[in-house]
Design a protein around this motif. Structure first.
Motif, mmCIF file in Angstrom:
data_model
loop_
_atom_site.group_PDB
_atom_site.id
_atom_site.type_symbol
_atom_site.label_atom_id
_atom_site.label_comp_id
_atom_site.label_asym_id
_atom_site.label_seq_id
_atom_site.Cartn_x
_atom_site.Cartn_y
_atom_site.Cartn_z
ATOM 1 N N LYS A 202 0.836 -1.198 0.000
ATOM 2 C CA LYS A 202 0.000 0.000 0.000
ATOM 3 C C LYS A 202 0.873 1.251 0.000
ATOM 4 O O LYS A 202 1.778 1.392 0.826
ATOM 5 N N PHE A 203 0.530 2.166 -0.942
ATOM 6 C CA PHE A 203 1.272 3.404 -1.110
ATOM 7 C C PHE A 203 0.294 4.568 -1.018
ATOM 8 O O PHE A 203 -0.820 4.493 -1.529
ATOM 9 N N THR A 204 0.709 5.653 -0.367
ATOM 10 C CA THR A 204 -0.199 6.779 -0.172
ATOM 11 C C THR A 204 0.432 8.085 -0.632
ATOM 12 O O THR A 204 1.643 8.295 -0.504
ATOM 13 N N ARG A 205 -0.424 8.949 -1.174
ATOM 14 C CA ARG A 205 -0.010 10.303 -1.564
ATOM 15 C C ARG A 205 -0.155 11.189 -0.339
ATOM 16 O O ARG A 205 -1.202 11.750 -0.060
ATOM 17 N N GLY A 206 0.901 11.305 0.435
ATOM 18 C CA GLY A 206 0.850 12.110 1.643
ATOM 19 C C GLY A 206 0.248 11.354 2.812
ATOM 20 O O GLY A 206 -0.128 10.186 2.706
ATOM 21 N N PRO A 207 0.134 12.025 3.950
ATOM 22 C CA PRO A 207 -0.265 11.348 5.189
ATOM 23 C C PRO A 207 -1.753 11.064 5.334
ATOM 24 O O PRO A 207 -2.139 10.163 6.086
ATOM 25 N N LYS A 208 -2.627 11.819 4.649
ATOM 26 C CA LYS A 208 -4.057 11.665 4.887
ATOM 27 C C LYS A 208 -4.594 10.291 4.496
ATOM 28 O O LYS A 208 -5.377 9.699 5.245
#
Length: 279
Positions: free
Chosen positions: A97-103
């Motif tokens: 799992k990869f996220t664009r920023g912390p949100k």
């Protein structure tokens, strides 16, 4: 330190997190001027979102890329309505799992999952840079998108790396909401009644400019931006401002793209602008 914003009027443009932001500003003594901008709604046709959920369950993605926390929450909302939420969480646990920023990472933790990696820059370019270092050849990659953005550069980059990209758009913006409030906020800025406008997502910049154009208030908006300090939560917002020839006067220190660091930076800058205000 409490009361750092005493005597200031802060304009916030309401989105999904404005209640928390407003509360934090008020705790620091600011007079918060709220301007409803638009609402976020579930995708009008849930069928493609449900189909994506079922594909994710039937054959877990090798990789999952989340662009927004709101996106995952909307996906989980539909999954719960269909009785698929536990199966979906179990499936997503098997994916990188990869996220664009912390949100989006926060939204993952709400369902007891963790991101393996988060972008240094919470932008599409940051996602491309992060994933560009990985071998994605032959990988099934689930990609959650967000509205009002051309994502072709991102999807093209992932496909060029050999990934089989499966996209989902789980929500939309109501772009017709509250134009009268936006025009009133522009008037307040132009008349010098606002000390600082705080921008927390790039959609707010676009809505301001679109509404100003639609109602003949472009000149007033430019005047307002000249008279009002502009606070930007991070590079996505700052980049959108720059694209319209505007500047960000205030950004969080040390690349901390969150509300509290933004408020701290606002307090420092406003103290310089309004040295005679009561503290």
């Amino acid at each position: 330190m409490a009361d750092r914003l005493n005597g200031t009027r802060i304009l916030i443009l309401e989105t999904r997190e404005e209640a928390q932001f407003s509360k934090l500003l008020a705790e620091q003594g600011a007079e918060v001027v709220q301007c409803p901008m638009f609402t976020i709604e579930d995708a009008p046709d849930p069928a493609p979102v449900e189909a994506w959920i079922r594909r994710a369950i039937d054959k877990p993605f090798d990789d999952l890329v989340l662009m927004t926390g709101e996106g995952l929450r909307r996906i989980m909302k539909l999954a719960r309505a269909r009785g698929l939420d536990q199966a979906l969480v179990t499936s997503l646990a098997k994916s990188r799992k990869f996220t664009r920023g912390p949100k989006p990472g926060k939204a993952l933790r709400e369902v007891s999952l963790e991101a393996q990696q988060t972008t240094e820059k919470p932008t599409s370019e940051g996602v491309i840079e992060m994933l560009g270092k990985l071998d994605l050849k032959g990988h099934r990659l689930g990609l959650q998108l967000y509205p009002d953005k051309d994502h072709s550069t991102l999807t093209g980059a992932l496909a060029a790396q050999g990934a089989e990209v499966d996209t989902v758009l789980p929500y939309v913006y109501d772009s017709k909401a509250a134009d009268a409030n936006i025009v009133a906020a522009i008037d307040d800025m132009a008349e010098g009644r606002i000390d600082c406008i705080a921008l927390t997502n790039l959609g707010q910049v676009r809505r301001l400019i679109e509404a100003a154009k639609a109602h003949g208030s472009e000149a007033k908006l430019r005047i307002g931006f000249e008279r009002t300090l502009i606070a930007s939560v991070g590079p996505a917002v700052s980049g959108e401002l720059a694209g319209h020839g505007l500047r960000a006067d205030i950004v969080p220190a040390e690349n901390a793209y969150f509300m509290r660091p933004l408020i701290s930076a606002m307090a420092v800058r406003l103290a310089e602008k309004l040295p005679s205000r009561e503290t």
